[in-house]
Write a protein that holds these residues in place. Structure first.
Motif, PDB file in Angstrom:
ATOM      1  N   PRO A  17       1.336 -26.794  12.583  1.00 40.12           N
ATOM      2  CA  PRO A  17       1.927 -27.342  13.818  1.00 40.12           C
ATOM      3  C   PRO A  17       1.150 -28.513  14.396  1.00 40.12           C
ATOM      4  N   HIS A  18       1.893 -29.531  14.780  1.00 43.32           N
ATOM      5  CA  HIS A  18       1.320 -30.687  15.468  1.00 43.32           C
ATOM      6  C   HIS A  18       1.483 -30.424  16.967  1.00 43.32           C
ATOM      7  N   ASP A  19       0.650 -29.554  17.473  1.00 39.99           N
ATOM      8  CA  ASP A  19       0.754 -29.117  18.860  1.00 39.99           C
ATOM      9  C   ASP A  19      -0.516 -29.531  19.597  1.00 39.99           C
ATOM     10  N   GLU A  20      -0.405 -30.536  20.446  1.00 36.08           N
ATOM     11  CA  GLU A  20      -1.573 -31.027  21.168  1.00 36.08           C
ATOM     12  C   GLU A  20      -2.044 -29.969  22.158  1.00 36.08           C
ATOM     13  N   ILE A  21      -3.224 -29.429  21.929  1.00 36.78           N
ATOM     14  CA  ILE A  21      -3.710 -28.292  22.709  1.00 36.78           C
ATOM     15  C   ILE A  21      -3.783 -28.603  24.201  1.00 36.78           C
ATOM     16  N   LEU A  22      -4.269 -29.785  24.572  1.00 38.57           N
ATOM     17  CA  LEU A  22      -4.443 -30.122  25.981  1.00 38.57           C
ATOM     18  C   LEU A  22      -3.129 -30.500  26.665  1.00 38.57           C
ATOM     19  N   GLU A  23      -2.041 -30.511  25.897  1.00 33.90           N
ATOM     20  CA  GLU A  23      -0.723 -30.787  26.473  1.00 33.90           C
ATOM     21  C   GLU A  23       0.229 -29.633  26.181  1.00 33.90           C
ATOM     22  N   SER A  60       4.976 -31.350  13.002  1.00 34.19           N
ATOM     23  CA  SER A  60       4.124 -30.610  12.067  1.00 34.19           C
ATOM     24  C   SER A  60       3.434 -31.564  11.106  1.00 34.19           C
ATOM     25  N   TYR A  61       2.357 -31.068  10.498  1.00 36.44           N
ATOM     26  CA  TYR A  61       1.621 -31.799   9.462  1.00 36.44           C
ATOM     27  C   TYR A  61       1.915 -31.157   8.114  1.00 36.44           C
ATOM     28  N   LYS A  62       1.842 -31.961   7.065  1.00 39.36           N
ATOM     29  CA  LYS A  62       1.838 -31.433   5.706  1.00 39.36           C
ATOM     30  C   LYS A  62       0.392 -31.322   5.270  1.00 39.36           C
ATOM     31  N   GLY A  63      -0.066 -30.122   5.065  1.00 43.50           N
ATOM     32  CA  GLY A  63      -1.457 -29.920   4.710  1.00 43.50           C
ATOM     33  C   GLY A  63      -2.327 -29.758   5.944  1.00 43.50           C
ATOM     34  N   LEU A  64      -3.466 -29.095   5.768  1.00 42.62           N
ATOM     35  CA  LEU A  64      -4.374 -28.816   6.872  1.00 42.62           C
ATOM     36  C   LEU A  64      -4.961 -30.115   7.438  1.00 42.62           C
ATOM     37  N   PRO A  65      -4.891 -30.335   8.760  1.00 40.48           N
ATOM     38  CA  PRO A  65      -5.523 -31.519   9.366  1.00 40.48           C
ATOM     39  C   PRO A  65      -7.033 -31.531   9.112  1.00 40.48           C
ATOM     40  N   CYS A  66      -7.556 -32.717   8.843  1.00 36.66           N
ATOM     41  CA  CYS A  66      -8.977 -32.867   8.491  1.00 36.66           C
ATOM     42  C   CYS A  66      -9.948 -32.341   9.553  1.00 36.66           C
ATOM     43  N   LEU A  72      -4.858 -38.473   4.555  1.00 36.32           N
ATOM     44  CA  LEU A  72      -4.613 -39.489   5.578  1.00 36.32           C
ATOM     45  C   LEU A  72      -3.552 -40.493   5.137  1.00 36.32           C
ATOM     46  N   CYS A  73      -3.545 -40.819   3.853  1.00 35.51           N
ATOM     47  CA  CYS A  73      -2.613 -41.832   3.345  1.00 35.51           C
ATOM     48  C   CYS A  73      -1.195 -41.306   3.153  1.00 35.51           C
ATOM     49  N   PHE A  74      -1.072 -40.065   2.679  1.00 35.13           N
ATOM     50  CA  PHE A  74       0.235 -39.585   2.236  1.00 35.13           C
ATOM     51  C   PHE A  74       0.800 -38.402   3.019  1.00 35.13           C
ATOM     52  N   CYS A  75      -0.045 -37.665   3.733  1.00 32.53           N
ATOM     53  CA  CYS A  75       0.440 -36.417   4.324  1.00 32.53           C
ATOM     54  C   CYS A  75       0.448 -36.394   5.842  1.00 32.53           C
ATOM     55  N   SER A  76      -0.189 -37.351   6.504  1.00 40.70           N
ATOM     56  CA  SER A  76      -0.347 -37.285   7.954  1.00 40.70           C
ATOM     57  C   SER A  76       0.982 -37.188   8.686  1.00 40.70           C
ATOM     58  N   ALA A  77       1.925 -38.044   8.318  1.00 38.30           N
ATOM     59  CA  ALA A  77       3.203 -38.058   9.031  1.00 38.30           C
ATOM     60  C   ALA A  77       4.336 -37.449   8.209  1.00 38.30           C
ATOM     61  N   CYS A  83     -20.190 -24.747  -0.433  1.00 39.33           N
ATOM     62  CA  CYS A  83     -19.356 -25.228  -1.540  1.00 39.33           C
ATOM     63  C   CYS A  83     -18.088 -24.384  -1.678  1.00 39.33           C
ATOM     64  N   CYS A  84     -18.215 -23.082  -1.481  1.00 42.29           N
ATOM     65  CA  CYS A  84     -17.046 -22.202  -1.539  1.00 42.29           C
ATOM     66  C   CYS A  84     -16.057 -22.544  -0.425  1.00 42.29           C
ATOM     67  N   MET A  85     -16.570 -22.741   0.785  1.00 38.85           N
ATOM     68  CA  MET A  85     -15.703 -23.079   1.918  1.00 38.85           C
ATOM     69  C   MET A  85     -15.080 -24.454   1.733  1.00 38.85           C
ATOM     70  N   ALA A  86     -15.847 -25.405   1.207  1.00 40.25           N
ATOM     71  CA  ALA A  86     -15.313 -26.753   0.982  1.00 40.25           C
ATOM     72  C   ALA A  86     -14.181 -26.722  -0.046  1.00 40.25           C
ATOM     73  N   SER A  87     -14.360 -25.925  -1.097  1.00 40.30           N
ATOM     74  CA  SER A  87     -13.307 -25.792  -2.114  1.00 40.30           C
ATOM     75  C   SER A  87     -12.036 -25.229  -1.499  1.00 40.30           C
ATOM     76  N   LEU A  88     -12.201 -24.245  -0.624  1.00 37.41           N
ATOM     77  CA  LEU A  88     -11.049 -23.645   0.050  1.00 37.41           C
ATOM     78  C   LEU A  88     -10.371 -24.655   0.973  1.00 37.41           C
ATOM     79  N   MET A  89     -11.163 -25.443   1.703  1.00 28.93           N
ATOM     80  CA  MET A  89     -10.597 -26.440   2.605  1.00 28.93           C
ATOM     81  C   MET A  89      -9.861 -27.540   1.831  1.00 28.93           C
ATOM     82  N   ILE A  90     -10.373 -27.894   0.668  1.00 26.04           N
ATOM     83  CA  ILE A  90      -9.696 -28.886  -0.174  1.00 26.04           C
ATOM     84  C   ILE A  90      -8.307 -28.392  -0.557  1.00 26.04           C
ATOM     85  N   LEU A  91      -8.227 -27.127  -0.931  1.00 18.70           N
ATOM     86  CA  LEU A  91      -6.931 -26.546  -1.314  1.00 18.70           C
ATOM     87  C   LEU A  91      -5.966 -26.544  -0.138  1.00 18.70           C
ATOM     88  N   PHE A  92      -6.457 -26.214   1.044  1.00 19.38           N
ATOM     89  CA  PHE A  92      -5.596 -26.196   2.222  1.00 19.38           C
ATOM     90  C   PHE A  92      -5.141 -27.604   2.593  1.00 19.38           C
TER      91      PHE A  92
END
Length: 202
Positions: A145-151, A100-106, A89-94, A128-137
């Motif tokens: 892509p920063h693509d608003e689905i409803l738009e 586009s985003y840098k890193g997987l959106p939370c 949130l602090c360093f990658c959001s924008a 725990c396995c899935m959380a570890s994978l999500m941390i890496l992403f």
């Protein structure tokens, strides 16, 4: 933010099933709220700050609590997950620019954890396995892509509406599976499936 706080309360009360559902509803509402604020032209700095706090509370802290804090490994991984969400949130959001985003959106990482928790009945090892994978992403510098689905394109709107309809009218396990496949398709095929509209705007 309110749903995130409810999810935290449910996790503390050892009701992971309810906590996971709060997160899935938050995942769907997050997209709708963003679209509403843009259409009503009520975006402001205070709203942006509140949104970041809501994302941290719901998709960071509440999601991490799904891992449980009974053992040292679970607790350590939960702390790492929360710190990763803060970092993103602090360093990658924008950092990726307007398209586009840098890193997987939370929210997508949270959706994966909540769906996995529901489908595995809170199996700690798998979570725990899935959380570890999500941390890496999330800390990865790949573009999403920063693509608003409803738009965006109609088929993406249908994907969203399918999630909402299933939430109310289908078996819970099927809804969790649907949301899991949706999130994983965004994670593993971001440009092929979800980046077309963003590229056209660019």
């Amino acid at each position: 933010m309110v749903l995130g706080l409810f999810s935290i309360f449910c996790s503390v009360s050892r009701k992971s099933h309810c906590a996971s559902w709060m997160l899935l509803i938050s995942f769907l509402l997050d997209m709708a709220v963003g679209t509403m604020t843009r259409h009503l032209n009520i975006c402001c700095k205070l709203g942006t700050d509140l949104n970041d706090f809501a994302v941290f509370t719901t998709f960071g802290l509440a999601s991490a609590l799904l891992l449980g804090v009974d053992g040292p490994l679970n607790g350590f991984l939960a702390i790492i997950y929360v710190l990763t969400t803060s970092f993103r949130l602090c360093f990658c959001s924008a950092a990726g620019g307007p398209f586009s985003y840098k890193g997987l959106p939370c929210p997508y990482a949270s959706c994966v954890l909540a769906s996995t928790s529901l489908l595995t009945k809170g199996n700690t090892f798998i979570l725990c396995c899935m959380a570890s994978l999500m941390i890496l992403f999330m800390i990865d510098q790949s573009n999403y892509p920063h693509d608003e689905i409803l738009e965006s394109e109609n088929w993406k709107k249908m994907v969203y509406m399918g999630g909402v309809i299933m939430l109310f009218f289908s078996p819970f396990s099927l809804t969790a599976f649907y949301c899991l496949i949706w999130s994983l398709s965004y994670i593993f095929f971001p440009d092929v499936l979800w980046g077309k509209a963003a590229c056209l705007k660019l």
